[in-house]
Design an enzyme around this catalytic site. Structure first.
Site, PDB file in Angstrom:
ATOM      1  CG  ASP A  56      -2.025   1.016   1.202  1.00 31.95           C
ATOM      2  OD1 ASP A  56      -2.997   0.883   0.439  1.00 31.95           O
ATOM      3  OD2 ASP A  56      -1.872   1.980   1.963  1.00 31.95           O
ATOM      4  CG  HIS A 108      -5.679  -3.347   0.138  1.00 36.70           C
ATOM      5  ND1 HIS A 108      -4.833  -2.904  -0.862  1.00 36.70           N
ATOM      6  CD2 HIS A 108      -5.378  -2.600   1.234  1.00 36.70           C
ATOM      7  CE1 HIS A 108      -4.075  -1.918  -0.397  1.00 36.70           C
ATOM      8  NE2 HIS A 108      -4.375  -1.722   0.871  1.00 36.70           N
TER       9      HIS A 108
END
Length: 291
Positions: free
Chosen positions: A103, A270
């Site tokens: 991320d 994610h």
């Protein structure tokens, strides 16, 4: 799924590039740095760091503004954050390291590899596409899924709204962005809520996104000058996440780097290092062994 435990990592704090950075370290062998994203801290590597430390020196910082590190009122651009981590690892006696970023941490890793290529031997990015490429593709469909990028850019309002219910705001992402839609384990969620309930933590997390104009200027300058990532790059992403379902990940990274490989991880969204740590470990061990 949890990987087999490895050596315990030791917490410590050091002043690097003018800020106090909290970090965990342990193991022996070639050094590798693990960088977290939002809305998390270095805790996101808990299933990966120990096993990886069986044959690597592992360094897991809380980035500037996150976790137990300082919460400054500036310096959340990726160039400064990369300089922080560079100073940290050089202070620990390492001249060259491999870097893994998830991320926002992947964006710091990308900037580090561009700004200080002599320090980064190879790097892996987990569930991100290049920042510049993502913004260029920010149409209605992607914007509907990545609305938080636009919301977090706004001054003051995100702190006011999210600050009224930190746990509720974080849980939205920590649950919605997982494949099983059951969220992460309760202890991990509690740790992230605790971390982002500290004074200045929400502001710094949003400032990470608000640094976009500065980050974009740096990215555009590099792209216009033809500066590319020359180190080997591994891209991993969740097959069920926004990136995996929306963007041509390997094609995009090949616009910015010379040596790119990677794949989607099935039954994963994610939070790749927490949802599928054993697969991440297998991929990282193979990739790092090539050095």
């Amino acid at each position: 799924m949890t990987a087999a435990p490895g050596p315990a990592l030791t917490p410590d704090t050091v002043v690097a590039n003018g800020v106090r950075l909290h970090y965990r370290h342990g193991g022996s062998g070639p050094p590798v740095v693990l960088l977290h994203g939002w809305p998390q801290t270095g805790h996101c590597w808990r299933h990966v760091a120990g096993p990886l430390a069986a044959d690597h020196t592992v360094i897991v910082p809380d980035l500037r503004g996150y976790g137990a590190s300082d919460k400054p009122t500036g310096g959340m651009d990726k160039r400064t954050m990369a300089a922080d981590v560079s100073a940290l690892v050089r202070g620990l006696g390492h001249d060259r390291v491999a870097v893994v970023g998830h991320d926002r941490g992947g964006r710091v890793a990308h900037r580090w590899a561009l700004d200080r290529p002599e320090e980064v031997t190879r790097f892996a990015v987990l569930d991100i596409a290049p920042t510049r490429a993502t913004w260029q593709r920010m149409d209605a469909a992607l914007g509907a899924k990545y609305w938080h990028w636009l919301f977090h850019l706004q001054p003051d309002l995100p702190e006011r709204l999210a600050g009224a219910d930190v746990e509720g705001y974080l849980r939205y992402f920590l649950e919605k962005w997982t494949y099983a839609r059951e969220g992460l384990e309760p202890a991990a969620i509690a740790e992230y809520v605790r971390a982002f309930s500290q004074p200045g933590a929400l502001r710094c997390g949003f400032d990470d996104y608000r640094a976009h104009p500065v980050d974009a200027e740096h990215d555009e300058a590099d792209f216009s000058a033809g500066r590319r990532v020359t180190q080997p790059l591994l891209a991993l992403w969740g097959a069920e996440g926004v990136m995996g379902q929306t963007l041509p990940m390997l094609d995009l990274w090949r616009e910015y780097a010379d040596d790119v490989r990677g794949r989607a991880i099935e039954r994963c969204a994610h939070f790749v290092p927490e949802e599928r740590p054993e697969e991440v470990l297998d991929e990282l061990r193979t990739f790092l062994a090539e050095a």
